[in-house]
Design an enzyme around this catalytic site. Structure first.
Site, short mmCIF file in Angstrom:
data_model
loop_
_atom_site.label_atom_id
_atom_site.label_comp_id
_atom_site.label_asym_id
_atom_site.label_seq_id
_atom_site.Cartn_x
_atom_site.Cartn_y
_atom_site.Cartn_z
N HIS A 1 -16.85 35.73 -22.18
CA HIS A 1 -16.98 34.84 -21.03
C HIS A 1 -17.59 35.58 -19.86
O HIS A 1 -17.45 36.79 -19.73
CB HIS A 1 -15.61 34.31 -20.61
CG HIS A 1 -14.84 33.65 -21.70
ND1 HIS A 1 -14.17 34.36 -22.67
CD2 HIS A 1 -14.63 32.35 -21.97
CE1 HIS A 1 -13.58 33.52 -23.50
NE2 HIS A 1 -13.84 32.29 -23.11
N TYR B 1 -16.40 35.72 -17.03
CA TYR B 1 -15.36 36.37 -16.22
C TYR B 1 -14.95 37.74 -16.76
O TYR B 1 -14.26 38.50 -16.10
CB TYR B 1 -14.13 35.47 -16.07
CG TYR B 1 -13.42 35.10 -17.35
CD1 TYR B 1 -12.68 36.02 -18.07
CD2 TYR B 1 -13.47 33.80 -17.83
CE1 TYR B 1 -12.02 35.67 -19.24
CE2 TYR B 1 -12.81 33.43 -18.99
CZ TYR B 1 -12.09 34.38 -19.69
OH TYR B 1 -11.44 34.03 -20.84
N GLU B 2 -15.37 38.07 -18.00
CA GLU B 2 -14.94 39.35 -18.55
C GLU B 2 -15.69 40.51 -17.92
O GLU B 2 -15.11 41.52 -17.58
CB GLU B 2 -15.10 39.35 -20.07
CG GLU B 2 -14.09 38.43 -20.74
CD GLU B 2 -14.32 38.27 -22.22
OE1 GLU B 2 -14.16 39.25 -22.95
OE2 GLU B 2 -14.67 37.15 -22.65
N HIS C 1 -9.14 34.54 -29.39
CA HIS C 1 -10.48 34.45 -29.99
C HIS C 1 -10.50 35.30 -31.26
O HIS C 1 -9.67 36.17 -31.46
CB HIS C 1 -11.54 34.91 -28.99
CG HIS C 1 -11.82 33.88 -27.93
ND1 HIS C 1 -13.00 33.20 -27.86
CD2 HIS C 1 -11.04 33.40 -26.95
CE1 HIS C 1 -12.93 32.35 -26.85
NE2 HIS C 1 -11.76 32.45 -26.27
N SER D 1 -11.08 29.22 -27.36
CA SER D 1 -9.70 29.72 -27.41
C SER D 1 -8.82 28.87 -28.33
O SER D 1 -8.73 27.66 -28.16
CB SER D 1 -9.05 29.68 -26.03
OG SER D 1 -9.69 30.52 -25.16
N MET E 1 -14.04 27.39 -18.64
CA MET E 1 -14.61 28.67 -18.23
C MET E 1 -15.71 29.16 -19.17
O MET E 1 -15.97 30.36 -19.24
CB MET E 1 -13.51 29.72 -18.16
CG MET E 1 -12.34 29.34 -17.24
SD MET E 1 -11.08 30.62 -17.24
CE MET E 1 -9.69 29.74 -16.50
N SER E 2 -16.33 28.26 -19.90
CA SER E 2 -17.30 28.74 -20.90
C SER E 2 -18.38 27.69 -21.17
O SER E 2 -18.62 26.80 -20.35
CB SER E 2 -16.57 29.04 -22.22
OG SER E 2 -16.09 27.83 -22.80
N ASN F 1 -4.67 20.73 -21.34
CA ASN F 1 -3.80 20.43 -20.19
C ASN F 1 -4.54 19.49 -19.25
O ASN F 1 -5.76 19.39 -19.30
CB ASN F 1 -3.45 21.73 -19.44
CG ASN F 1 -4.68 22.51 -19.01
OD1 ASN F 1 -5.28 23.23 -19.81
ND2 ASN F 1 -5.07 22.35 -17.76
N HIS G 1 -2.77 30.78 -19.85
CA HIS G 1 -3.53 31.07 -21.07
C HIS G 1 -2.63 30.90 -22.30
O HIS G 1 -3.09 30.43 -23.35
CB HIS G 1 -4.10 32.49 -20.99
CG HIS G 1 -5.04 32.81 -22.12
ND1 HIS G 1 -6.14 32.03 -22.43
CD2 HIS G 1 -5.04 33.82 -23.03
CE1 HIS G 1 -6.77 32.55 -23.48
NE2 HIS G 1 -6.12 33.63 -23.86
N ALA H 1 -11.72 25.08 -24.91
CA ALA H 1 -10.51 24.43 -24.38
C ALA H 1 -10.81 24.05 -22.94
O ALA H 1 -11.57 24.76 -22.26
CB ALA H 1 -9.34 25.39 -24.45
N1 HPA Z 1 -9.17 25.17 -16.33
C1 HPA Z 1 -10.11 26.03 -16.82
N2 HPA Z 1 -10.20 26.37 -18.09
C2 HPA Z 1 -9.31 25.83 -18.93
C3 HPA Z 1 -8.30 24.96 -18.51
C4 HPA Z 1 -8.24 24.61 -17.14
O1 HPA Z 1 -7.38 23.83 -16.68
N3 HPA Z 1 -7.58 24.61 -19.61
C5 HPA Z 1 -8.14 25.28 -20.67
N4 HPA Z 1 -9.19 26.02 -20.26
#
Ligand code: HPA
Length: 267
Positions: free
Chosen positions: A79, A81-82, A57, A27, A204-205, A228, A240, A109
């Site tokens: 992903h 989750y999609e 993306h 991302s 998440m990936s 973050n 996001h 990310a």
């Molecule tokens: N959690 C999960 N996926 C992420 C995060 C997070 O804090 N930051 C960026 N992708």
């Protein structure tokens, strides 16, 4: 079947497509694809490639040269989750393997657990925890499914990346990445649990793709851009939008490391 069809579609556009190093971009990290001199093909024109996509993306395959090295860049990923498919990136990765890719470089990310790797910085993965419990190899009928994941994040590649980061003056701490399915972000309690389990960051990936990369005998490495502090550990509002807005800060550092390391991977 799709893999052969996708390859045919690529060969329709290029005489002798080949690549040594493959990338999967996370991302807000799609800019790297724009630096490649070569041929760009939308996923929509490639059978078996993901078609929906996540905002932030860049759903195209770019095959060409970067820093003089033959690369193939997957500008976006599907992903888990999609659509609930852990093997969503199997065809694209099989295509890369067929093009000659033997080194896979994943980017993503993530949320960091470590104050010493704050947002805007990078983490080099040295291992992962598959907290989703899902494998992209479920349903694979051959004994090749029993993939060994010791040193899944190739120690030699990690050493080269560390050297490249040092040469660029960019801090590059190593850590363990936990794959949490998403698409919701984690709760603070889940982050405390993942920390106790030995993770240093969450995202998440990447984990399913590294499993597939090892399945396809690729040497793998991955770098996370910290966007973050994970839930409960920082003051930002995690979203996001925030991920997409924050990714470019770390992405610029990541690009410098990639440009520096690439020529050493071609040898
Ligand atoms: N959690 C999960 N996926 C992420 C995060 C997070 O804090 N930051 C960026 N992708």
């Amino acid at each position: 079947m799709s893999t052969a069809e996708a390859l045919a579609a690529i060969r329709n556009r290029m005489d002798t497509p080949n690549a040594k190093v493959g990338f999967i971009l996370g991302s807000g990290l799609g800019h790297l694809a724009d630096l490649v001199e070569g041929t760009s093909i939308d996923y929509a024109d490639l059978p078996g490639f993901p078609h929906a996509g996540v905002s932030g993306h860049n759903p195209k395959l770019v095959i060409g040269k970067l820093e003089g090295v033959d690369v193939a860049i997957l500008g976006g990923r599907e992903h888990f989750y999609e659509n609930g498919r852990a093997d969503a990136m199997r065809v694209p990765l099989e295509v890369l393997a067929e093009l000659g890719v033997d080194t896979l470089f994943a980017t993503n990310a993530c949320g960091s657990f470590l104050p010493e790797i704050p947002p805007g910085n990078l983490m080099l993965l040295n291992d992962h925890i598959n907290y989703s419990g899902r494998s992209p190899l479920i349903g694979e009928p051959t004994d090749r499914r029993f993939v060994n994941l010791t040193n899944a994040y190739d120690p030699d590649l990690r050493a080269r990346l560390q050297a490249a980061a040092e040469a660029e003056g960019i801090p590059l701490k190593e850590g363990v990445y936990a794959w949490y399915s998403g698409p919701n972000f984690e709760t603070p309690a889940e982050i405390r649990m993942l920390k106790l389990l030995g993770a240093d960051a969450v995202g998440m990936s990447t984990v399913p793709e590294v499993i597939l990369g090892r399945f396809l005998d690729m040497k793998c490495c991955a770098i996370s851009v910290v966007t973050n502090m994970a839930a409960g550990l920082g003051n930002e509002h995690i979203s996001h939008e925030h991920t997409k807005a924050s990714a470019p800060i770390g992405a610029a550092k990541l690009e410098r490391i990639i440009k520096r390391v690439l020529p050493t991977l071609a040898q």
